[in-house]
Design a protein around this motif. Structure first.
Motif, short mmCIF file in Angstrom:
data_model
loop_
_atom_site.label_atom_id
_atom_site.label_comp_id
_atom_site.label_asym_id
_atom_site.label_seq_id
_atom_site.Cartn_x
_atom_site.Cartn_y
_atom_site.Cartn_z
N LEU A 19 0.83 -1.19 0.00
CA LEU A 19 0.00 0.00 0.00
C LEU A 19 0.88 1.25 0.00
O LEU A 19 2.08 1.18 0.28
N MET A 20 0.28 2.40 -0.32
CA MET A 20 1.04 3.66 -0.27
C MET A 20 1.58 3.87 1.13
O MET A 20 0.87 3.68 2.11
N MET A 51 5.41 -5.52 0.73
CA MET A 51 5.91 -4.68 1.81
C MET A 51 4.76 -4.12 2.64
O MET A 51 3.67 -3.85 2.12
N SER A 52 5.03 -3.94 3.92
CA SER A 52 4.07 -3.29 4.81
C SER A 52 4.86 -2.57 5.90
O SER A 52 5.72 -3.18 6.55
N GLU A 53 4.61 -1.28 6.05
CA GLU A 53 5.24 -0.47 7.10
C GLU A 53 6.76 -0.62 7.12
O GLU A 53 7.38 -0.79 8.16
N GLY A 54 7.35 -0.59 5.92
CA GLY A 54 8.81 -0.58 5.82
C GLY A 54 9.48 -1.93 5.92
O GLY A 54 10.72 -2.00 5.97
N ALA A 55 8.71 -3.01 5.94
CA ALA A 55 9.30 -4.35 6.06
C ALA A 55 8.77 -5.25 4.95
O ALA A 55 7.67 -5.05 4.42
N ILE A 56 9.58 -6.24 4.57
CA ILE A 56 9.13 -7.27 3.64
C ILE A 56 8.30 -8.28 4.42
O ILE A 56 8.79 -8.91 5.36
N THR A 57 7.03 -8.42 4.04
CA THR A 57 6.14 -9.29 4.80
C THR A 57 5.84 -10.60 4.09
O THR A 57 5.15 -11.46 4.65
N GLY A 58 6.35 -10.75 2.88
CA GLY A 58 6.12 -12.01 2.19
C GLY A 58 6.80 -12.06 0.84
O GLY A 58 7.09 -11.03 0.23
N GLU A 59 7.10 -13.26 0.38
CA GLU A 59 7.62 -13.52 -0.95
C GLU A 59 6.80 -14.65 -1.54
O GLU A 59 6.51 -15.65 -0.86
N VAL A 60 6.39 -14.52 -2.80
CA VAL A 60 5.53 -15.53 -3.40
C VAL A 60 5.80 -15.60 -4.89
O VAL A 60 6.11 -14.57 -5.53
N SER A 61 5.74 -16.77 -5.47
CA SER A 61 5.91 -16.92 -6.91
C SER A 61 4.65 -16.47 -7.62
O SER A 61 3.56 -16.43 -7.04
N ALA A 62 4.78 -16.15 -8.90
CA ALA A 62 3.63 -15.70 -9.68
C ALA A 62 2.56 -16.79 -9.73
O ALA A 62 1.36 -16.50 -9.69
N ALA A 63 2.99 -18.04 -9.81
CA ALA A 63 2.04 -19.15 -9.90
C ALA A 63 1.19 -19.29 -8.64
O ALA A 63 0.03 -19.70 -8.70
N ALA A 91 -0.04 -7.28 2.57
CA ALA A 91 0.15 -5.82 2.55
C ALA A 91 -0.53 -5.14 3.73
O ALA A 91 0.00 -4.16 4.28
N ILE A 92 -1.69 -5.65 4.14
CA ILE A 92 -2.45 -4.99 5.20
C ILE A 92 -2.08 -5.54 6.57
O ILE A 92 -1.85 -4.79 7.52
#
Length: 515
Positions: free
Chosen positions: A298-299, A482-494, A505-506
């Motif tokens: 999010l912004m 990203m959320s609040e300046g941190a990486i919260t997850g990584e996921v493949s396109a599939a 994000a939320i």
């Protein structure tokens, strides 16, 4: 009373070397929401500038009929006196002034020879209530977010007793919540009798809100469609806009090998002295050769701050932790020049403010980031510069009369292509694209997506930051949230879907279904 509030007949407008409008006919019913769509450069904004007096009477041919009477607007003030107001994508507010000062700027409430500030504040409160904006009228504009600033612009227009409101890309810089609130307000204004003309590239918004849709292409009127007679689909709008069907908005990428890691950050932590707080917290991401990695959030999540701090041009930021690797080697960049030499490029989201020299031509903008390659001693090889600029103009299909055309006179999509050409000439190994298609029509988006695919097929690595979830899902091989300046997850396109991404994000976590 006549049901037609506005009729523009056979409007033709020319600039040096280009006919921007070619006998355009445009008719708007009283009280409706009329959406004006078309590719960048189709003539939408030019037509509205003719209507509002930015392009004064005498600089175009054709007639403007407003409430049945012919109008010959010489200035914006002339159109405003008739109840016509235009709000541009780049907001015309003064950051250091208060909300109430901005609302009545240029048409102050006077008491004798002085401004009646008490009445100004009282009337400003009424205007803010109309747009359902709960802020202190004494707050400075710079203290408000973009969504609230957009509502102040509308309050300013309403304070002029507006009858016809023109909104040019009103939701381009807004998040989903702010966009929905703005569209809801536009519907309410329409019900109250304010006629609205809205220019937008977001087709979902258009089909959701429009009473009538008019399509321009290459400066000419293609069609007008009544949304109450039948359902108008996005594919029908696209076909009329670009003159052909686009079956898949996100073009397929040719099979190619994903190689070694080209850029990696580990535990990247950044402090912003201006905000007196840590804005990035132990972020770790990587991108491989031939891969598109998306960054969503999010912004305010810190996406642009992450990109700028990596590129070496973050304003006053302090890197307080973490490591940066390019091609497996640990590096650090004090400034963008060092990043460019190492093979990193950053295409800013603010192409007009930070990405391009609008008063210069295509040739100048294409070569500016890599002049060293064109220098023979202390002299620039202009013949080679011309050859390079023409090669990129043809290669990525920049629509312009020549490379000598000023970039400020190009459409948004073509300006973005010039910015891409500038960084392609640097020949980077890794390119960061920050909101690469913001404010760009669907046809130009398709061309940029195709170019991105071509670059990764040739071995470049791309990190793409985007606020549009479908775009991230449609173009990425992998993505980080990203959320609040941190990486919260990584996921493949599939594995990715909108619910899973929004949960990260939320809430900073994956949804239960997607976990």
């Amino acid at each position: 009373m006549n049901d037609i509030i506005l009729e523009m007949q056979e409007i033709t407008k020319e600039f040096p070397g280009v006919r921007a409008l070619d006998r355009v006919c445009f008719q708007v019913k009283r009280g409706e929401i009329h959406c004006l769509v078309g590719e960048n450069g189709a003539g939408k904004s030019t037509l509205m500038k003719v209507l509002s007096g930015v392009h004064p009477y005498g600089t175009y041919t054709g007639k403007i009929l407003y409430n049945g009477e012919e109008q010959r607007f010489k200035t914006i003030a002339d159109s405003e006196q008739k109840g016509i107001a235009i709000i541009y994508q780049e907001l015309a507010l003064i950051p250091e002034l208060t909300v109430y000062e901005n609302i009545f700027f240029g048409h102050e409430i006077m008491k004798g020879r002085t401004i009646d500030w008490n009445e100004t504040i009282a009337q400003a409160k009424k205007m803010l209530e109309k747009v359902k904006l709960d802020v202190d009228p004494s707050a400075k504009i710079k203290e408000l977010g973009v969504g609230k600033q957009q509502l102040v612009e509308i309050a300013k227009a309403l304070s002029k007793n507006v009858k016809l409101l023109i909104l040019d890309e009103p939701t381009a810089a807004l998040n989903e919540d702010d966009s929905e609130n703005l569209l809801k307000l536009i519907r309410e204004l329409s019900r109250e009798g304010v006629t609205c003309i809205m220019i937008s590239h977001k087709l979902k918004e258009i089909t959701a809100i429009a009473d009538t849709i008019t399509v321009l292409r290459d400066g000419a009127t293609i069609c007008s469609m009544d949304c109450h007679e039948r359902e108008i689909t996005e594919s029908e709008i696209i076909k009329n806009m670009v003159g052909r069907e686009i079956d898949n908005i996100y073009p397929r990428r040719a099979e190619h090998e994903i190689g070694e890691v080209q850029l990696e950050i580990r535990g990247w932590t950044v402090f912003d002295p201006g905000k007196d707080r840590e804005i990035l917290h132990k972020c770790s991401i990587n991108v491989r050769k031939g891969e598109i990695v998306g960054i969503q959030g999010l912004m305010g999540a810190g996406r642009t701050e992450l990109a700028m701090s990596i590129f070496g041009n973050a304003p006053g930021y302090r890197i307080t932790g973490g490591e940066l690797y390019m091609g497996g080697k640990k590096v650090s960049f004090k400034n963008p020049r060092e990043a460019i030499k190492a093979g990193l490029a950053y295409v800013t989201e603010d192409r007009k403010g930070n990405g391009l020299f609008l008063i210069q031509d295509i040739q100048y903008n294409t070569s500016i980031a890599n002049l060293e390659e064109l220098c023979q001693g202390a002299v620039i090889n202009e013949n080679e510069e011309i050859r390079i600029a023409n090669a990129y103009k043809d290669s990525i299909r920049i629509k312009a009369s020549s490379i000598k055309q000023r970039v400020g006179n190009l459409s948004g999509g073509n300006q973005q292509k010039v910015q891409l050409a500038k960084w392609m000439f640097v020949k980077p190994r890794v390119m960061i694209l920050d909101e690469p298609t913001r404010g760009i029509d669907v046809g130009a988006k398709y061309e940029i997506y195709t170019l991105m695919n071509r670059l990764v097929e040739e071995g470049m690595s791309i990190i793409m930051i985007s606020s549009e979830l479908p775009e991230i899902l449609g173009m990425s091989d992998r993505l980080y949230v990203m959320s609040e300046g941190a990486i919260t997850g990584e996921v493949s396109a599939a594995e990715a879907n909108e619910e899973k991404i929004m949960a990260m994000a939320i809430c900073g976590t994956q949804s239960k279904e997607g976990a």
